[in-house]
Design a protein around this motif. Structure first.
Motif, PDB file in Angstrom:
ATOM      1  N   ASP A 192       0.780  -1.225   0.000  1.00 26.89           N
ATOM      2  CA  ASP A 192       0.000   0.000   0.000  1.00 26.89           C
ATOM      3  C   ASP A 192       0.815   1.279   0.000  1.00 26.89           C
ATOM      4  O   ASP A 192       0.256   2.352   0.142  1.00 26.89           O
ATOM      5  CB  ASP A 192      -0.958   0.010   1.194  1.00 26.89           C
ATOM      6  CG  ASP A 192      -0.260  -0.276   2.505  1.00 26.89           C
ATOM      7  OD1 ASP A 192      -0.919  -0.263   3.548  1.00 26.89           O
ATOM      8  OD2 ASP A 192       0.955  -0.517   2.476  1.00 26.89           O
ATOM      9  N   ALA A 201       5.539  -2.626  18.937  1.00 26.15           N
ATOM     10  CA  ALA A 201       4.100  -2.376  18.814  1.00 26.15           C
ATOM     11  C   ALA A 201       3.330  -2.668  20.101  1.00 26.15           C
ATOM     12  O   ALA A 201       2.259  -3.277  20.095  1.00 26.15           O
ATOM     13  CB  ALA A 201       3.527  -3.189  17.658  1.00 26.15           C
ATOM     14  N   ASP A 212      -0.338  -4.026  19.020  1.00 28.79           N
ATOM     15  CA  ASP A 212      -1.222  -3.295  18.116  1.00 28.79           C
ATOM     16  C   ASP A 212      -0.458  -3.016  16.827  1.00 28.79           C
ATOM     17  O   ASP A 212       0.034  -1.909  16.591  1.00 28.79           O
ATOM     18  CB  ASP A 212      -1.695  -1.992  18.772  1.00 28.79           C
ATOM     19  CG  ASP A 212      -2.814  -1.308  17.973  1.00 28.79           C
ATOM     20  OD1 ASP A 212      -3.020  -1.683  16.808  1.00 28.79           O
ATOM     21  OD2 ASP A 212      -3.451  -0.395  18.521  1.00 28.79           O
ATOM     22  N   TYR A 213      -0.357  -4.055  15.991  1.00 30.41           N
ATOM     23  CA  TYR A 213       0.360  -3.903  14.737  1.00 30.41           C
ATOM     24  C   TYR A 213      -0.334  -2.903  13.814  1.00 30.41           C
ATOM     25  O   TYR A 213       0.329  -2.182  13.061  1.00 30.41           O
ATOM     26  CB  TYR A 213       0.468  -5.253  14.031  1.00 30.41           C
ATOM     27  CG  TYR A 213       1.288  -6.287  14.759  1.00 30.41           C
ATOM     28  CD1 TYR A 213       2.536  -5.980  15.307  1.00 30.41           C
ATOM     29  CD2 TYR A 213       0.828  -7.599  14.886  1.00 30.41           C
ATOM     30  CE1 TYR A 213       3.290  -6.939  15.964  1.00 30.41           C
ATOM     31  CE2 TYR A 213       1.583  -8.569  15.534  1.00 30.41           C
ATOM     32  CZ  TYR A 213       2.808  -8.231  16.070  1.00 30.41           C
ATOM     33  OH  TYR A 213       3.559  -9.188  16.712  1.00 30.41           O
ATOM     34  N   ALA A 214      -1.660  -2.867  13.879  1.00 24.51           N
ATOM     35  CA  ALA A 214      -2.402  -1.976  12.990  1.00 24.51           C
ATOM     36  C   ALA A 214      -1.999  -0.521  13.197  1.00 24.51           C
ATOM     37  O   ALA A 214      -2.003   0.275  12.246  1.00 24.51           O
ATOM     38  CB  ALA A 214      -3.901  -2.146  13.201  1.00 24.51           C
ATOM     39  N   ARG A 215      -1.654  -0.169  14.442  1.00 21.72           N
ATOM     40  CA  ARG A 215      -1.260   1.211  14.710  1.00 21.72           C
ATOM     41  C   ARG A 215       0.054   1.535  13.996  1.00 21.72           C
ATOM     42  O   ARG A 215       0.239   2.652  13.500  1.00 21.72           O
ATOM     43  CB  ARG A 215      -1.096   1.414  16.229  1.00 21.72           C
ATOM     44  CG  ARG A 215      -0.680   2.837  16.618  1.00 21.72           C
ATOM     45  CD  ARG A 215      -1.763   3.842  16.299  1.00 21.72           C
ATOM     46  NE  ARG A 215      -1.315   5.217  16.452  1.00 21.72           N
ATOM     47  CZ  ARG A 215      -0.766   5.954  15.495  1.00 21.72           C
ATOM     48  NH1 ARG A 215      -0.583   5.436  14.291  1.00 21.72           N
ATOM     49  NH2 ARG A 215      -0.417   7.200  15.719  1.00 21.72           N
ATOM     50  N   TYR A 228       1.091   0.019  11.197  1.00 15.64           N
ATOM     51  CA  TYR A 228       0.740   0.089   9.776  1.00 15.64           C
ATOM     52  C   TYR A 228       0.160   1.457   9.435  1.00 15.64           C
ATOM     53  O   TYR A 228       0.452   2.036   8.377  1.00 15.64           O
ATOM     54  CB  TYR A 228      -0.287  -0.983   9.415  1.00 15.64           C
ATOM     55  CG  TYR A 228       0.120  -2.419   9.636  1.00 15.64           C
ATOM     56  CD1 TYR A 228       1.443  -2.803   9.863  1.00 15.64           C
ATOM     57  CD2 TYR A 228      -0.845  -3.432   9.605  1.00 15.64           C
ATOM     58  CE1 TYR A 228       1.792  -4.118  10.060  1.00 15.64           C
ATOM     59  CE2 TYR A 228      -0.511  -4.756   9.792  1.00 15.64           C
ATOM     60  CZ  TYR A 228       0.811  -5.100  10.022  1.00 15.64           C
ATOM     61  OH  TYR A 228       1.130  -6.420  10.209  1.00 15.64           O
ATOM     62  N   GLU A 229      -0.675   1.964  10.327  1.00 17.33           N
ATOM     63  CA  GLU A 229      -1.270   3.283  10.127  1.00 17.33           C
ATOM     64  C   GLU A 229      -0.195   4.362  10.065  1.00 17.33           C
ATOM     65  O   GLU A 229      -0.253   5.290   9.239  1.00 17.33           O
ATOM     66  CB  GLU A 229      -2.260   3.573  11.251  1.00 17.33           C
ATOM     67  CG  GLU A 229      -2.958   4.914  11.162  1.00 17.33           C
ATOM     68  CD  GLU A 229      -3.835   5.192  12.372  1.00 17.33           C
ATOM     69  OE1 GLU A 229      -4.336   6.330  12.481  1.00 17.33           O
ATOM     70  OE2 GLU A 229      -4.026   4.280  13.210  1.00 17.33           O
ATOM     71  N   ARG A 260       1.469   4.376   6.712  1.00 12.46           N
ATOM     72  CA  ARG A 260       0.668   5.029   5.677  1.00 12.46           C
ATOM     73  C   ARG A 260       0.797   6.552   5.759  1.00 12.46           C
ATOM     74  O   ARG A 260       0.725   7.240   4.740  1.00 12.46           O
ATOM     75  CB  ARG A 260      -0.793   4.600   5.786  1.00 12.46           C
ATOM     76  CG  ARG A 260      -1.035   3.156   5.370  1.00 12.46           C
ATOM     77  CD  ARG A 260      -2.513   2.854   5.206  1.00 12.46           C
ATOM     78  NE  ARG A 260      -3.222   2.893   6.485  1.00 12.46           N
ATOM     79  CZ  ARG A 260      -3.392   1.841   7.274  1.00 12.46           C
ATOM     80  NH1 ARG A 260      -2.874   0.667   6.925  1.00 12.46           N
ATOM     81  NH2 ARG A 260      -4.062   1.937   8.403  1.00 12.46           N
ATOM     82  N   HIS A 298       4.334  -8.942   7.788  1.00  9.40           N
ATOM     83  CA  HIS A 298       4.452  -7.538   8.187  1.00  9.40           C
ATOM     84  C   HIS A 298       5.036  -6.684   7.059  1.00  9.40           C
ATOM     85  O   HIS A 298       4.676  -5.503   6.916  1.00  9.40           O
ATOM     86  CB  HIS A 298       5.339  -7.410   9.423  1.00  9.40           C
ATOM     87  CG  HIS A 298       4.690  -7.879  10.686  1.00  9.40           C
ATOM     88  ND1 HIS A 298       3.517  -7.342  11.176  1.00  9.40           N
ATOM     89  CD2 HIS A 298       5.057  -8.838  11.578  1.00  9.40           C
ATOM     90  CE1 HIS A 298       3.187  -7.940  12.299  1.00  9.40           C
ATOM     91  NE2 HIS A 298       4.101  -8.855  12.564  1.00  9.40           N
ATOM     92  N   HIS A 342       3.169  -4.363   4.840  1.00 11.25           N
ATOM     93  CA  HIS A 342       2.617  -3.111   5.369  1.00 11.25           C
ATOM     94  C   HIS A 342       3.678  -2.113   5.823  1.00 11.25           C
ATOM     95  O   HIS A 342       3.402  -0.907   5.848  1.00 11.25           O
ATOM     96  CB  HIS A 342       1.703  -3.421   6.552  1.00 11.25           C
ATOM     97  CG  HIS A 342       0.621  -4.389   6.248  1.00 11.25           C
ATOM     98  ND1 HIS A 342      -0.536  -4.032   5.604  1.00 11.25           N
ATOM     99  CD2 HIS A 342       0.538  -5.738   6.474  1.00 11.25           C
ATOM    100  CE1 HIS A 342      -1.307  -5.105   5.453  1.00 11.25           C
ATOM    101  NE2 HIS A 342      -0.680  -6.144   5.971  1.00 11.25           N
TER     102      HIS A 342
END
Length: 339
Positions: free
Chosen positions: A3, A175, A195-198, A200-201, A204, A226, A229
Motif C-alpha cells: 500500500d 508495537a 497493536d500492529y495496525a497502529r 501500519y497506520e 501510511r 508484516h 505493510h
C-alpha cells in the motif's frame, strides 16, 4: 509492499533485523548469528552514553568485521553526550546509530532515558539533531507506542513527527505500550497488548520514511506478512531462542543463498571465531551460551543443551567440547537416516 511506494535502495537496510537485547546480543552472539544470515541487520545491546564516553570502549563497542551490517544502540537523553557517544561509535565502524526510546527498566527511568522519553518527543528530536550533526552514518530511533496512560494515537504520531522532521533515517516501533509503573521489564515484553495496525497506520502517514515493526514477531513467515505493510521486521527473543530460523532469512526475505545450509554447517563456520576467542583467554561458555537453542526440535537437542550447560561451562572447556555436543545431535540424525 502493498500500500505504499518506496525507494528500495533506501529501505532495504532495515528490512530484517535482530533486536538489541540486554545480556544477549553481545559480540559473540552477533558473530554466531552472522553464520546464519549475511543480510540480517544486527544490533548491539544498549550501551549508555556515560559508559561509551568514560568506560572501557573496546569491551563495550568492539566487534568483528564480519558482523556488518551492524548498529549500536545508545541510551541517553542529553544531546551533547549522545553526539559524543555517536561520534565515538562511528569511529569504531558502526553502520548505524540507534537511540533507545523503548526500554522500560527502573534503571533507564532513573537516568531519564529509554521509554520515558516517549513523553518528551521534542527532546528526542533534539537528540537526533545532535547525533546527525556528529556522524555521517544513519541515525535511527527505536520506540514504543506510548507509555502508561498515553493515547497511542498522538503519542506515536508526535514521536514520528519529532524525529522525522529533523532527519531521522528510520523508526523502529515496538508495537506495545510500556507501563513504567506496575510492570517489570519482562512483563512489559508480554503483557501490554500488541497493536500492529497502529504501526501500519503510521507507515501510511509516512510513506517516504523507513518504518520497521518489532514485538511478538516469531517467524520469518510472520516477518514477511508484516513486510506487506511496513519496511522492516525486527525479531527479538525468537531469533535468540530458536536461532535456526535465521537460516531462512536470506532466501525468503532477500532472495539470496544463506551462508550455511543447516545448523551443522553454521557451527562449522563459527568454529574459527570460537577458537580465536579461546586463544585470547575467553571461556567457551561466553560463545556457546548463545547457541543452546540451535537444534530445537531435533533428536538429540536436549543432550546437546545439557552437554553445553555442564561440560561447556567448565574452565577447561574447549573446541572439542563443542564438537562433542554437536556430535550428540549428529549421531541421532545418522540413526534416523539408517532407520
Amino acid at each position: 509492499m502493498a500500500d505504499v511506494e518506496r525507494k528500495s535502495s533506501d529501505f532495504n537496510a532495515w528490512r530484517f533485523a535482530i533486536a538489541p537485547m540486554m545480556d544477549w546480543t553481545d559480540r559473540h552472539c552477533r558473530a554466531f548469528h552472522r553464520t546464519l544470515s549475511r543480510r540480517v541487520r544486527l544490533y548491539t545491546e544498549m550501551v549508555t552514553t556515560g559508559a561509551v564516553i568514560h568506560g572501557p570502549r573496546e569491551r563495550l563497542l568492539g566487534f568483528s568485521d564480519p558482523e556488518h551490517p551492524i548498529a549500536v544502540q545508545l541510551g541517553g537523553s542529553d544531546p551533547k553526550d549522545l553526539a559524543e557517544a555517536a561520534r565515538i561509535a562511528e569511529g569504531f565502524g558502526y553502520d548505524e546509530i540507534n537511540l533507545n526510546v523503548g526500554c522500560p527498566s527502573d534503571r533507564v527511568q532513573d537516568g531519564r532515558f529509554g521509554a520515558c522519553l516517549m513523553r518528551e518527543p521534542a527532546l528526542v528530536g533534539d537528540c537526533v539533531v545532535a547525533m546527525k550533526a556528529a556522524v555521517s552514518v544513519p541515525v535511527t530511533v527505536k520506540c514504543r507506542l506510548g507509555v502508561d496512560d498515553q493515547d497511542i494515537g498522538p503519542a506515536l504520531d508526535d514521536m514520528a513527527r519529532a524525529v522525522f522532521s529533523v532527519g531521522a533515517d528510520a523508526l523502529v516501533v515496538h508495537a506495545r505500550k510500556a507501563w513504567l509503573q506496575g510492570l517489570s521489564p519482562k512483563e512489559n515484553r508480554d503483557i501490554p497488548p500488541l497493536d500492529y495496525a497502529r504501526v501500519y497506520e503510521l507507515k501510511r502517514a509516512w510513506p517516504e520514511k523507513p518504518i520497521a515493526i518489532n514485538g511478538g514477531v516469531r517467524t520469518v513467515s510472520e516477518a514477511k506478512a508484516h513486510l506487506e505493510h511496513v519496511d522492516g521486521a525486527m525479531l527479538g527473543r525468537a531469533a535468540y531462542q530458536d536461532p535456526a530460523i535465521l537460516l531462512a532469512v536470506d532466501r525468503e526475505i532477500f532472495g539470496e543463498e544463506p551462508p550455511a545450509s543447516d545448523p551443522f554447517e553454521a557451527i562449522a563456520l563459527y568454529e574459527p571465531y570460537v577458537a580465536a576467542r579461546l586463544a585470547e583467554g575467553l571461556r567457551l561458555h561466553n560463545m556457546t551460551r548463545h547457541m543452546l537453542g540451535l537444534f530445537n526440535g531435533r533428536p538429540g537437542a536436549r543432550a546437546y543443551r545439557r552437554h553445553l550447560a555442564t561440560a561447556g561451562t567448565r574452565p577447561d572447556a574447549d573446541l572439542q567440547t563443542l564438537r562433542d555436543a554437536v556430535g550428540l545431535v549428529a549421531r541421532e540424525a545418522a540413526l534416523d537416516e539408517a532407520a
